[in-house]
Design a protein around this motif. Structure first.
Motif, PDB file in Angstrom:
ATOM      1  N   ASN A 137       1.745   4.296  -3.209  1.00 33.75           N
ATOM      2  CA  ASN A 137       1.843   5.751  -3.100  1.00 33.75           C
ATOM      3  C   ASN A 137       3.115   6.268  -3.756  1.00 33.75           C
ATOM      4  OD1 ASN A 137      -0.432   6.778  -1.760  1.00 33.75           O
ATOM      5  ND2 ASN A 137       0.275   5.896   0.171  1.00 33.75           N
ATOM      6  N   LYS A 138       4.182   5.542  -3.507  1.00 34.52           N
ATOM      7  CA  LYS A 138       5.482   5.945  -4.030  1.00 34.52           C
ATOM      8  C   LYS A 138       5.486   5.864  -5.561  1.00 34.52           C
ATOM      9  CE  LYS A 138      10.260   5.129  -2.683  1.00 34.52           C
ATOM     10  NZ  LYS A 138      11.146   4.235  -1.912  1.00 34.52           N
ATOM     11  N   GLU A 169      -6.575  -0.670 -11.579  1.00 36.80           N
ATOM     12  CA  GLU A 169      -7.756  -1.239 -12.221  1.00 36.80           C
ATOM     13  C   GLU A 169      -7.480  -2.673 -12.647  1.00 36.80           C
ATOM     14  OE1 GLU A 169     -10.686  -0.294 -16.001  1.00 36.80           O
ATOM     15  OE2 GLU A 169      -9.217   1.204 -15.417  1.00 36.80           O
ATOM     16  N   VAL A 170      -8.497  -3.522 -12.510  1.00 37.00           N
ATOM     17  CA  VAL A 170      -8.384  -4.899 -12.981  1.00 37.00           C
ATOM     18  C   VAL A 170      -9.013  -4.983 -14.368  1.00 37.00           C
ATOM     19  CG1 VAL A 170      -8.997  -7.301 -12.553  1.00 37.00           C
ATOM     20  CG2 VAL A 170      -8.533  -5.767 -10.626  1.00 37.00           C
ATOM     21  N   VAL A 227      -5.614  -6.195  -4.928  1.00 35.13           N
ATOM     22  CA  VAL A 227      -6.440  -5.005  -5.093  1.00 35.13           C
ATOM     23  C   VAL A 227      -6.817  -4.396  -3.749  1.00 35.13           C
ATOM     24  CG1 VAL A 227      -8.700  -4.198  -5.865  1.00 35.13           C
ATOM     25  CG2 VAL A 227      -7.361  -5.715  -7.319  1.00 35.13           C
ATOM     26  N   SER A 228      -7.055  -5.268  -2.764  1.00 37.82           N
ATOM     27  CA  SER A 228      -7.598  -4.747  -1.513  1.00 37.82           C
ATOM     28  C   SER A 228      -6.584  -3.900  -0.749  1.00 37.82           C
ATOM     29  CB  SER A 228      -8.135  -5.876  -0.641  1.00 37.82           C
ATOM     30  OG  SER A 228      -7.069  -6.659  -0.172  1.00 37.82           O
ATOM     31  N   ASP A 285      -6.285  -9.836 -15.861  1.00 38.90           N
ATOM     32  CA  ASP A 285      -6.767 -11.173 -15.552  1.00 38.90           C
ATOM     33  C   ASP A 285      -6.877 -11.901 -16.896  1.00 38.90           C
ATOM     34  OD1 ASP A 285      -8.076 -13.426 -14.727  1.00 38.90           O
ATOM     35  OD2 ASP A 285      -9.718 -12.388 -13.710  1.00 38.90           O
ATOM     36  N   ASP A 314      -4.768   1.562  -3.862  1.00 33.84           N
ATOM     37  CA  ASP A 314      -5.712   2.672  -3.942  1.00 33.84           C
ATOM     38  C   ASP A 314      -6.524   2.554  -5.233  1.00 33.84           C
ATOM     39  OD1 ASP A 314      -6.960   5.149  -4.346  1.00 33.84           O
ATOM     40  OD2 ASP A 314      -5.433   6.168  -3.166  1.00 33.84           O
ATOM     41  N   PRO A 315      -7.853   2.429  -5.118  1.00 29.35           N
ATOM     42  CA  PRO A 315      -8.662   2.222  -6.329  1.00 29.35           C
ATOM     43  C   PRO A 315      -8.571   3.390  -7.307  1.00 29.35           C
ATOM     44  CG  PRO A 315     -10.069   2.616  -4.422  1.00 29.35           C
ATOM     45  CD  PRO A 315      -8.673   2.462  -3.901  1.00 29.35           C
ATOM     46  N   ARG A 316      -8.090   4.533  -6.853  1.00 20.42           N
ATOM     47  CA  ARG A 316      -7.963   5.670  -7.766  1.00 20.42           C
ATOM     48  C   ARG A 316      -6.802   5.510  -8.732  1.00 20.42           C
ATOM     49  NH1 ARG A 316      -8.525   9.953  -2.936  1.00 20.42           N
ATOM     50  NH2 ARG A 316      -7.274   8.291  -2.027  1.00 20.42           N
ATOM     51  N   TYR A 336       2.989   6.074  -7.473  1.00 24.17           N
ATOM     52  CA  TYR A 336       2.150   7.130  -8.000  1.00 24.17           C
ATOM     53  C   TYR A 336       2.914   8.446  -8.021  1.00 24.17           C
ATOM     54  CZ  TYR A 336      -2.136   9.494  -9.189  1.00 24.17           C
ATOM     55  OH  TYR A 336      -3.093  10.207  -9.861  1.00 24.17           O
ATOM     56  N   ARG A 337       3.631   8.663  -6.946  1.00 22.95           N
ATOM     57  CA  ARG A 337       4.392   9.900  -6.836  1.00 22.95           C
ATOM     58  C   ARG A 337       5.470   9.973  -7.911  1.00 22.95           C
ATOM     59  NH1 ARG A 337       8.716  11.119  -3.459  1.00 22.95           N
ATOM     60  NH2 ARG A 337       8.556   9.125  -2.379  1.00 22.95           N
ATOM     61  N   ARG A 346      -7.736 -10.397  -5.770  1.00 23.24           N
ATOM     62  CA  ARG A 346      -8.473  -9.651  -4.745  1.00 23.24           C
ATOM     63  C   ARG A 346      -7.568  -9.229  -3.593  1.00 23.24           C
ATOM     64  NH1 ARG A 346     -12.531 -10.600  -1.730  1.00 23.24           N
ATOM     65  NH2 ARG A 346     -12.994 -12.820  -1.999  1.00 23.24           N
ATOM     66  N   SER A 378     -11.708   7.545 -10.944  1.00 23.49           N
ATOM     67  CA  SER A 378     -11.273   8.661 -10.126  1.00 23.49           C
ATOM     68  C   SER A 378     -11.307   9.899 -11.004  1.00 23.49           C
ATOM     69  CB  SER A 378      -9.856   8.387  -9.628  1.00 23.49           C
ATOM     70  OG  SER A 378      -9.377   9.503  -8.944  1.00 23.49           O
ATOM     71  N   ASN A 402       5.722   9.767   1.434  1.00 23.33           N
ATOM     72  CA  ASN A 402       4.972   9.026   0.420  1.00 23.33           C
ATOM     73  C   ASN A 402       3.501   9.430   0.331  1.00 23.33           C
ATOM     74  OD1 ASN A 402       7.021   7.587  -0.697  1.00 23.33           O
ATOM     75  ND2 ASN A 402       6.777   5.825   0.672  1.00 23.33           N
ATOM     76  N   SER A 414       0.834  -1.194   0.000  1.00 26.33           N
ATOM     77  CA  SER A 414       0.000   0.000   0.000  1.00 26.33           C
ATOM     78  C   SER A 414       0.876   1.254   0.000  1.00 26.33           C
ATOM     79  CB  SER A 414      -0.905  -0.031   1.226  1.00 26.33           C
ATOM     80  OG  SER A 414      -1.742   1.089   1.227  1.00 26.33           O
ATOM     81  N   ASP A 415       1.905   1.220   0.807  1.00 26.78           N
ATOM     82  CA  ASP A 415       2.818   2.350   0.892  1.00 26.78           C
ATOM     83  C   ASP A 415       3.603   2.519  -0.415  1.00 26.78           C
ATOM     84  OD1 ASP A 415       3.327   4.290   2.876  1.00 26.78           O
ATOM     85  OD2 ASP A 415       5.404   3.582   2.961  1.00 26.78           O
TER      86      ASP A 415
END
Lengths: 497, 497
Positions: A295-296, A333-334, A324-325, A367, A328-330, A298-299, A321, B73, B174, A291-292
């Motif tokens: 972010n990176k 995408e699957v 994905v969980s 997929d 960040d859904p933003r 994306y940055r 799943r 998004s 991040n 998850s962290d």
């Protein structure tokens, strides 16, 4: 090539008028035939500013039924397009079988204006220029190998003639806007552009995608030449198609990919497993880390592709799943890949994937993927042997291109053995909530296990490269598999950032 | 609405954990049911910066099969999107039957950030704000009328809580990028945003698209609320669908369109004709004029739509070719409309047209159009009576919206009489080059001439507005018809520019 063009060529309007009815009839009939035999046609108009590209495009389409052609005027990419690889917007516009796409300016601006206008000169940009030339060669070669007819025109005028035309356009307030600052700048750098245009024509004049440099001083002469060329090339293409003539230009591909050592399914230790407690612990830990990292990613604006292939019931859905969980859904995408629609079937097989690439900083999880070509399509006979054999090169070129555009590519094969699959099929059949997951097709595929095994191992041998290696996941134990998947994704991101 | 939200609401993690398995089971089953009964679902997450929209979106989708939902998004439009009407990019993203679209931010930014960030205040922007609110109401009402389930969440936190969260995000390198300058500016203007958010919720809280303002201070409380709401709303929607309950919210539409005086086909003088010589002369003259006007249109960045409807063999193709041949192909495209694909059928009927709008300065010529709904779909029974009756309002709203976005809209009905049609059918049948143009369907349509006549005249009566009037072209004489078409297009451009 340009020095061969006689800029004083001309044709009298009277003479042209006599031929016009014939052109009209032939072009109308040819459009019909092209549609009937199902050839996709790409016509490109490149050339100097004010050389008449727009007007000649209008002439070309004037006798055609608008339902079966499309014109594309290619300018600067917009900010939406800039978040995707440069070649994507061209791939997206390729026509389907029986249709004609006319490009007024095209991917060739990647090797002239898109380079020179950034302040570079032809000399300083050589490395980048060569790379982009190769991308274009690959693109056109792949199209040709997949049955596309490609006709490329370059409209040539002299500097003096260009000057005259600019002045004329500038004198009318409704046409003044057509001469942009950029056009003026190009005009000033005519000599340098001449050299770059000439080099482009030389480097990309290929059997499967020839250039026709047309003298455009006299517009009657120019369109006469263009009509003749189109008629000739379309007739030849129809002939080739009808005689079922096959060519495979991928023999000319660079193919200098560094392939990974042989991967074998039999070598996978399927007994590897995790206890539930350890699984939960590691899942929580790795998900937090990923998850962290997202972010990176994306940055840093790095795009990422994660491919899931594997046996039916190997646990792709569950693994996806868990990925994905924690993303960040933003920015994730699957993309589920089913059998191609009719629009997809009627184009180059990679078309739909060029349309589904992630933007900068985004993750797309496939997929199933473009490897359908050399697996299900091969085994089920949905494409020819030539097609799937050629696809290794096409896919390697595709992935290598993406890698150069800064993509991270992770490819998973979720592996289980035949007994485990049977156990899961039976389990699904017995559970009212999971019944929908199991279809007759799954049982039919199972009967072809050995054929698929061969296809999968050949795929590893031919398309596991250093820039996009395959990872086999031991999937008999779902806990073990899911953790392996997340950890591999984490590693791939860490390796890059 | 916001003052009703108790920002101190909370739920213990333990209590939530006990319900979690149940939520999971229900949500999984519901996704399956929604798919089986074919309801398209739109879920919106709006709310303050750092209120947890992204994380809650992730929670919402966490139990769903990724093949049947999609998250969007929505940020600032890119320069490509800016060349289309603002609502187009939202329309393009509506889900198809049985699928769920989750929007993190949505069309509502058109009535908060998109207005306030341009330097306006809520007060100074009132007129624009009201107009956009109405566009949103129409959009959602149309979706609901076409079977869409719409669930809208607003995540509410206090200014103090927002401050706390921003500080936390800013403390990690991040996540720092997540707090943009804009977010900070919004934070400073919390009071003003509060007022605007509150007004938005009041104005757009509708039976068919209700808002759920959720206290988001405690995230466990928030997701618990959201799960419950989604489950409840989905169950209700499935119930309504299964009991075949029909509603038609278009009775609430504004409908203050100024309709043109009644147009009748019988009033058209079909004897009007032109001699070939006069035709050629006027064709050349009008084409030159239109060509020049197209430049002007492009320069002024005005988008234009030209619709062609008419009897089979009325001469649409020929008229379109005479138009196209004087327009610059770089700014003009013909859109042939065939029967909808399965993807189009599974969405609001206007979806494919929102996807096909011209950019600023461009012309799109529709060979058949969105009027299929109240003509062929009506006559052939491809939609319900409710559907085609409602479509007049939907289409008028669509065209009125486009008109406000500066579009020029010209709509042609090419009229011929029954004898002339028969003559042309026979002629086509006899000509080897034109045979492909005539199909069994054409003959079948001909048998329903009277039904079509009724449908066409009702269409004139209900959808010929001052901003997008219908023009009937007397088509028995092709020369006359073509000149009428070009002259009408010229007039429409002149009236505007």
């Amino acid at each position: 090539m340009l020095e061969m063009v006689d800029l004083k060529s001309n044709l009298s309007k009277k003479e042209f008028k006599e031929r016009k009815d014939n052109f009209k009839k032939e072009l109308m009939t040819l459009q019909q035939k092209i549609h009937n035999v199902g050839i996709p046609v790409v016509i490109i108009l490149e050339g100097w500013g004010a050389s008449g590209k727009g007007s000649r495009a209008r002439d070309i389409i004037s006798y055609w039924d608008p339902r079966r052609y499309k014109t594309h005027s290619i300018g600067e990419p917009n900010t939406g397009e800039l978040r995707f690889p440069r070649m994507a917007r061209y791939w997206k516009k390729i026509p389907q079988k029986g249709e004609i796409a006319v490009f007024v300016r095209s991917w060739y601006q990647e090797v002239h204006t898109a380079i020179l206008d950034t302040g570079e000169t032809f000399k300083t940009s050589q490395a980048k220029w060569r790379e982009r030339i190769r991308d274009i060669q690959n693109f056109e070669r792949q199209l040709a190998d997949n049955g596309y007819l490609i006709i490329k025109f370059f409209l040539h005028i002299s500097r003096k003639e260009q000057d005259r035309r600019f002045k004329e356009l500038l004198s009318n307030k409704n046409t003044k806007w057509r001469v942009t600052d950029l056009d003026q700048k190009h005009h000033e750098r005519y000599e340098e552009y001449y050299e770059i245009f000439d080099s482009i024509l030389e480097e990309t004049h290929r059997m499967y995608a020839p250039w026709y440099a047309v003298s455009a001083t006299d517009e009657t002469y120019a369109i006469n030449e263009m009509y003749q060329t189109i008629i000739e090339q379309m007739n030849k293409a129809i002939e080739r198609k009808e005689s079922d003539f096959k060519h495979d230009f991928s023999v000319f591909a660079t193919k200098n990919f560094h392939l990974s050592p042989k991967l074998r399914l039999a070598d996978v230790d399927l007994t590897q497993a995790l206890e539930q407690e350890e699984y939960k612990e590691r899942l929580e830990k790795t998900q937090a880390e990923l998850s962290d990292l997202h972010n990176k990613l994306y940055r840093k604006k790095t795009p990422m592709i994660i491919i899931f292939e594997g046996w039916d019931a190997a646990g792709k859905g569950g693994a996806i799943r868990r990925l994905v969980s924690c993303l960040d859904p933003r920015g994730c995408e699957v993309i589920p890949i089913a059998s191609p629609t009719i629009y997809e079937k009627n184009r180059h097989h990679l078309w739909r994937f060029w349309n589904a690439l992630p933007k900068t900083g985004h993750i797309k999880i496939f997929d199933r993927s473009w490897y359908g070509r050399c697996m299900v399509e091969r085994v089920e006979g949905f494409c020819t042997e030539d097609d799937w054999k050629r696809s290794y090169t096409e896919i390697n070129e595709f992935e290598e291109y993406l890698r150069r555009q800064d993509f991270i590519i992770v490819k998973f094969w979720l592996h289980i053995d035949k007994d485990e699959q049977l156990r899961r099929f039976e389990e699904r059949k017995a559970s009212p909530e999971k019944q929908w997951k199991i279809t007759d097709e799954d049982w039919r595929n199972r009967e072809k296990w050995e054929q698929y095994e061969t296809a999968v191992e050949e795929m590893f041998a031919n398309a596991s490269t250093d820039f996009a290696p395959w990872t086999i996941i031991a999937g008999n134990d779902k806990y073990f598999a899911r953790i392996q998947v997340i950890e591999r994704v984490i590693q791939a991101i860490k390796d890059r950032l």
